[in-house]
Design a protein around this motif. Structure first.
Motif, short mmCIF file in Angstrom:
data_model
loop_
_atom_site.label_atom_id
_atom_site.label_comp_id
_atom_site.label_asym_id
_atom_site.label_seq_id
_atom_site.Cartn_x
_atom_site.Cartn_y
_atom_site.Cartn_z
N GLU A 8 -13.84 4.04 -6.91
CA GLU A 8 -12.72 4.04 -5.96
C GLU A 8 -11.64 3.03 -6.38
OE1 GLU A 8 -13.90 2.97 -2.01
OE2 GLU A 8 -11.83 2.88 -1.29
N PHE A 9 -12.09 1.81 -6.72
CA PHE A 9 -11.10 0.78 -7.00
C PHE A 9 -10.45 0.96 -8.37
CE2 PHE A 9 -13.84 -0.80 -3.66
CZ PHE A 9 -12.88 -1.01 -2.69
N ILE A 12 -7.74 3.53 -7.67
CA ILE A 12 -6.57 2.93 -6.99
C ILE A 12 -5.76 2.09 -8.00
CG2 ILE A 12 -5.84 1.30 -5.20
CD1 ILE A 12 -8.20 2.24 -3.51
N ILE A 15 -3.66 4.42 -10.09
CA ILE A 15 -2.51 4.93 -9.31
C ILE A 15 -1.45 3.83 -9.24
CG2 ILE A 15 -1.75 5.75 -7.04
CD1 ILE A 15 -4.59 6.85 -6.61
N GLY A 29 3.78 -3.59 -2.11
CA GLY A 29 3.39 -2.20 -2.42
C GLY A 29 1.89 -2.04 -2.35
N ILE A 30 1.34 -1.22 -3.24
CA ILE A 30 -0.10 -0.94 -3.25
C ILE A 30 -0.90 -2.22 -3.51
CG2 ILE A 30 -1.92 0.24 -4.56
CD1 ILE A 30 0.11 2.49 -5.07
N GLY A 31 -1.98 -2.42 -2.76
CA GLY A 31 -2.88 -3.53 -3.07
C GLY A 31 -3.17 -4.49 -1.93
N ASP A 32 -2.49 -4.35 -0.80
CA ASP A 32 -2.78 -5.25 0.31
C ASP A 32 -3.25 -4.42 1.51
OD1 ASP A 32 -2.72 -7.63 2.01
OD2 ASP A 32 -1.39 -8.45 0.49
N ASP A 33 -3.41 -5.06 2.67
CA ASP A 33 -3.87 -4.30 3.84
C ASP A 33 -2.83 -3.29 4.31
OD1 ASP A 33 -6.51 -5.46 4.39
OD2 ASP A 33 -5.38 -7.29 4.57
N ASP A 50 -5.10 5.50 6.78
CA ASP A 50 -6.53 5.61 6.51
C ASP A 50 -6.97 7.05 6.75
OD1 ASP A 50 -8.20 3.41 5.63
OD2 ASP A 50 -7.36 2.32 7.33
N ASP A 79 -5.69 -3.19 10.04
CA ASP A 79 -4.92 -3.55 8.84
C ASP A 79 -3.60 -4.23 9.21
OD1 ASP A 79 -6.47 -2.88 6.56
OD2 ASP A 79 -6.14 -0.76 6.95
N ARG A 153 -2.95 -10.92 1.05
CA ARG A 153 -4.30 -11.21 0.57
C ARG A 153 -4.28 -12.32 -0.47
NH1 ARG A 153 -7.11 -5.24 -0.43
NH2 ARG A 153 -7.06 -4.58 1.75
N ASP A 222 -8.72 -7.91 6.67
CA ASP A 222 -9.66 -7.49 7.72
C ASP A 222 -10.95 -7.03 7.04
OD1 ASP A 222 -8.34 -5.14 6.75
OD2 ASP A 222 -9.12 -4.04 8.46
N SER A 224 -13.45 -4.61 6.29
CA SER A 224 -13.84 -3.21 6.38
C SER A 224 -15.01 -2.90 5.46
CB SER A 224 -12.66 -2.28 6.09
OG SER A 224 -12.05 -2.62 4.87
P1 ADP Z 1 -8.19 -1.03 3.23
O1 ADP Z 1 -9.68 -1.17 3.08
O2 ADP Z 1 -7.53 -2.25 3.79
O3 ADP Z 1 -7.77 0.24 3.95
P2 ADP Z 1 -8.09 0.09 0.55
O4 ADP Z 1 -9.15 -0.58 -0.24
O5 ADP Z 1 -8.32 1.45 1.10
O6 ADP Z 1 -7.61 -0.91 1.72
O7 ADP Z 1 -6.77 0.16 -0.33
C1 ADP Z 1 -6.32 -0.93 -1.11
C2 ADP Z 1 -4.88 -0.68 -1.50
O8 ADP Z 1 -4.76 0.50 -2.29
C3 ADP Z 1 -3.92 -0.47 -0.30
O9 ADP Z 1 -2.69 -1.08 -0.63
C4 ADP Z 1 -3.74 1.05 -0.26
O10 ADP Z 1 -2.49 1.42 0.28
C5 ADP Z 1 -3.84 1.43 -1.73
N1 ADP Z 1 -4.34 2.82 -1.93
C6 ADP Z 1 -5.57 3.32 -1.64
N2 ADP Z 1 -5.66 4.62 -1.97
C7 ADP Z 1 -4.45 4.99 -2.48
C8 ADP Z 1 -3.89 6.22 -3.00
N3 ADP Z 1 -4.61 7.35 -3.05
N4 ADP Z 1 -2.61 6.21 -3.43
C9 ADP Z 1 -1.88 5.07 -3.35
N5 ADP Z 1 -2.33 3.88 -2.91
C10 ADP Z 1 -3.60 3.82 -2.47
#
Ligand code: ADP
Ligand code: MG
Length: 342
Positions: A8-9, A12, A15, A29-33, A50, A79, A153, A222, A224
């Motif tokens: 999963e990570f 992400i 992406i 952008g991508i990477g925080d709550d 979510d 979040d 974060r 948070d 999760s």
């Molecule tokens: P949380 O557990 O707080 O919901 P995630 O671990 O799901 O956080 O996501 C971590 C980061 O990656 C967040 O910034 C989220 O927006 C991003 N992210 C997760 N999935 C995708 C995706 N399919 N496309 C773009 N960004 C994503």
């Protein structure tokens, strides 16, 4: 390569790399709550989404549609809480199996409405489609926070003290108990507290705003995915280590009384159980007293559980004699590895 290998990570991360962008409004952008947009004015707009899938995030047999409605919104509000923001609006997208009962949908919306009224968030749109398979729920929340107060974060420093709201491990213990055959449609008051915590988590909006409003946290997230996994985002991800004082981990009375019926290691769920939706944050030593004072206004307890240490990138759990404990279980959930990842 299979997606299982990537994880999963890993996915992400890819992406994030390939959609890297600079934009004058985009603060986070991508990477925080949540993501944050600096729209004109003195506030940042926070955005988070979510996805909840039947069979992955919930089982219709173990959940009632009413709680599902609440939880699909509350996990997103959590979040927003982790950024220190106030939730304002949300969008709801549903993929509904053709045979899904209308009564259940009504219950789903009853729960969702109740939660949205409690937190004063307004539904402003979404999308609805038939699903050939399972029930699919996607919620997107928009919130706001004064620009200078958004807590990220990243930001923890060596010597910062680690705090957590509420108690740990209750949600997963609650799920274990549900799997043992407690009927989730029983009235909420009659369910064990840990089951309630699993079905109906309370997003810590009020606490997040108080902490952020006084500028007390250097970093926040948070919970999760479980304490060890989520703490890693505050410390390991920025090249720091952490020391956790095991005996200080806040456990509920119900957890203390019942955990050994489910796990040999009393601490395991507190360290690794997901979906507690508590706030985990770091505070400089100089501000601990101020935080203690502020916490008299919290709806839940607040506990100091450890400190940020030099850049070993490791999390060490120590016992009451300051001796490192052996942790021989893995620490976080990865959707594609479908198991706990180290
Ligand atoms: P949380 O557990 O707080 O919901 P995630 O671990 O799901 O956080 O996501 C971590 C980061 O990656 C967040 O910034 C989220 O927006 C991003 N992210 C997760 N999935 C995708 C995706 N399919 N496309 C773009 N960004 C994503
Ligand atoms: Mg989060």
């Amino acid at each position: 390569m299979d997606i299982e290998e990537l994880g999963e990570f890993g996915l992400i991360e890819q992406i994030k790399e390939s959609f890297k962008c600079r934009d004058h409004l985009l603060a986070i952008g991508i990477g925080d709550d949540t993501a944050a947009l600096n729209v004109p004015g003195d506030k940042a707009t926070l955005i988070t989404t979510d996805l909840l899938l039947e069979g992955v995030h919930f089982d219709l047999e173990l959940n009632s549609a009413y709680y599902l409605g609440k939880k699909s919104l509350s996990v997103n509000l959590s979040d927003i809480a982790a950024m220190g923001g106030t939730p304002r609006y949300f969008l709801l997208s549903l993929g509904i199996p053709r045979r899904y009962p209308v009564e259940s949908l009504r219950e789903f919306f009853r729960g969702l409405k109740e939660l949205s009224l409690n937190y004063r968030v307004k539904l402003i749109g979404g999308d609805t489609s038939a699903s050939t398979g399972k029930l699919m729920i996607s919620v997107t929340v928009l919130g706001e926070a004064p620009r200078g107060q958004v807590v990220r974060r990243t930001g923890a420093e060596v010597g910062d003290q680690i705090f957590v709201t509420g108690t740990l491990g209750d949600s997963l213990l609650g799920l274990y108990i549900l799997r043992n055959g407690i009927n989730p449609t029983r009235s909420l008051r009659k369910l064990p507290r840990v089951v309630r915590k699993h079905l109906d988590p309370q997003p810590r909006i009020k606490e997040g705003k108080l902490i952020a409003g006084k500028g007390l946290a250097t970093a926040m997230i948070d919970l999760s995915d479980g304490l060890l996994a989520d703490l890693g985002h505050l410390t390991r991800d920025v090249g720091l280590g952490a020391k956790l004082w095991r005996e200080k981990l806040p456990l509920s009375n119900y957890y203390r009384r019942n955990i050994l019926s489910f796990e040999q290691d009393k601490w395991k769920l507190a360290l690794t159980g997901g979906e507690d939706y508590e706030l985990l944050f770091t505070v400089s030593r100089a501000k601990v007293k101020q935080l203690r004072h502020l916490s008299s206004r919290f709806d839940c307890r607040l506990t100091r559980i450890g400190e940020v240490v030099e850049g070993s990138e490791d999390i060490t759990v120590v016992d009451k004699n300051d001796k490192p404990c052996k942790i021989n279980y893995l620490t976080g959930y990865d959707h594609f590895r479908a198991r706990f990842a180290s």
